[in-house]
Design a protein around this motif. Structure first.
Motif, PDB file in Angstrom:
ATOM      1  N   ARG A  36      -1.649  13.920   0.189  1.00  0.00           N
ATOM      2  CA  ARG A  36      -2.097  13.390   1.472  1.00  0.00           C
ATOM      3  C   ARG A  36      -0.931  12.977   2.370  1.00  0.00           C
ATOM      4  N   TYR A  37       0.032  12.255   1.797  1.00  0.00           N
ATOM      5  CA  TYR A  37       1.111  11.691   2.604  1.00  0.00           C
ATOM      6  C   TYR A  37       2.425  12.440   2.487  1.00  0.00           C
ATOM      7  N   GLY A  38       2.544  13.310   1.503  1.00  0.00           N
ATOM      8  CA  GLY A  38       3.777  14.051   1.303  1.00  0.00           C
ATOM      9  C   GLY A  38       4.726  13.301   0.393  1.00  0.00           C
ATOM     10  N   VAL A  39       5.512  14.032  -0.338  1.00  0.00           N
ATOM     11  CA  VAL A  39       6.431  13.444  -1.302  1.00  0.00           C
ATOM     12  C   VAL A  39       7.493  12.598  -0.601  1.00  0.00           C
ATOM     13  N   GLN A  40       7.945  13.043   0.555  1.00  0.00           N
ATOM     14  CA  GLN A  40       9.000  12.325   1.275  1.00  0.00           C
ATOM     15  C   GLN A  40       8.513  10.985   1.812  1.00  0.00           C
ATOM     16  N   SER A  41       7.213  10.862   2.091  1.00  0.00           N
ATOM     17  CA  SER A  41       6.677   9.629   2.668  1.00  0.00           C
ATOM     18  C   SER A  41       6.296   8.593   1.627  1.00  0.00           C
ATOM     19  N   MET A  42       6.091   9.019   0.395  1.00  0.00           N
ATOM     20  CA  MET A  42       5.659   8.097  -0.659  1.00  0.00           C
ATOM     21  C   MET A  42       6.857   7.361  -1.244  1.00  0.00           C
ATOM     22  N   THR A  43       6.689   6.078  -1.499  1.00  0.00           N
ATOM     23  CA  THR A  43       7.733   5.296  -2.146  1.00  0.00           C
ATOM     24  C   THR A  43       7.260   4.922  -3.549  1.00  0.00           C
ATOM     25  N   MET A  44       8.178   4.461  -4.348  1.00  0.00           N
ATOM     26  CA  MET A  44       7.797   3.996  -5.684  1.00  0.00           C
ATOM     27  C   MET A  44       6.906   2.765  -5.576  1.00  0.00           C
ATOM     28  N   ASP A  45       7.109   1.958  -4.565  1.00  0.00           N
ATOM     29  CA  ASP A  45       6.241   0.803  -4.343  1.00  0.00           C
ATOM     30  C   ASP A  45       4.807   1.249  -4.081  1.00  0.00           C
ATOM     31  N   ASP A  46       4.639   2.259  -3.240  1.00  0.00           N
ATOM     32  CA  ASP A  46       3.301   2.790  -2.952  1.00  0.00           C
ATOM     33  C   ASP A  46       2.645   3.334  -4.216  1.00  0.00           C
ATOM     34  N   THR A  47       3.398   4.104  -4.963  1.00  0.00           N
ATOM     35  CA  THR A  47       2.876   4.713  -6.182  1.00  0.00           C
ATOM     36  C   THR A  47       2.477   3.655  -7.198  1.00  0.00           C
ATOM     37  N   ALA A  48       3.341   2.687  -7.422  1.00  0.00           N
ATOM     38  CA  ALA A  48       3.051   1.632  -8.390  1.00  0.00           C
ATOM     39  C   ALA A  48       1.852   0.803  -7.958  1.00  0.00           C
TER      40      ALA A  48
END
Length: 41
Positions: A17-29
């Motif tokens: 949805r957001y793209g790999v470049q836009s995702m942070t580890m904070d978002d993922t966690a």
């Protein structure tokens, strides 16, 4: 289920949805309901 699958399966829709470049580890966690340390480990 391997640890990679436990992380990637729920996170994949976010990456798509957001793209790999836009995702942070904070978002993922936060989406996984875990800490960054756990995701890195």
């Amino acid at each position: 289920m391997t640890s990679h699958q436990r992380i990637l399966t729920p996170a994949l829709p976010l990456f798509l949805r957001y793209g790999v470049q836009s995702m942070t580890m904070d978002d993922t966690a936060a989406h996984l309901g875990t800490s960054k340390k756990t995701v890195y480990k």
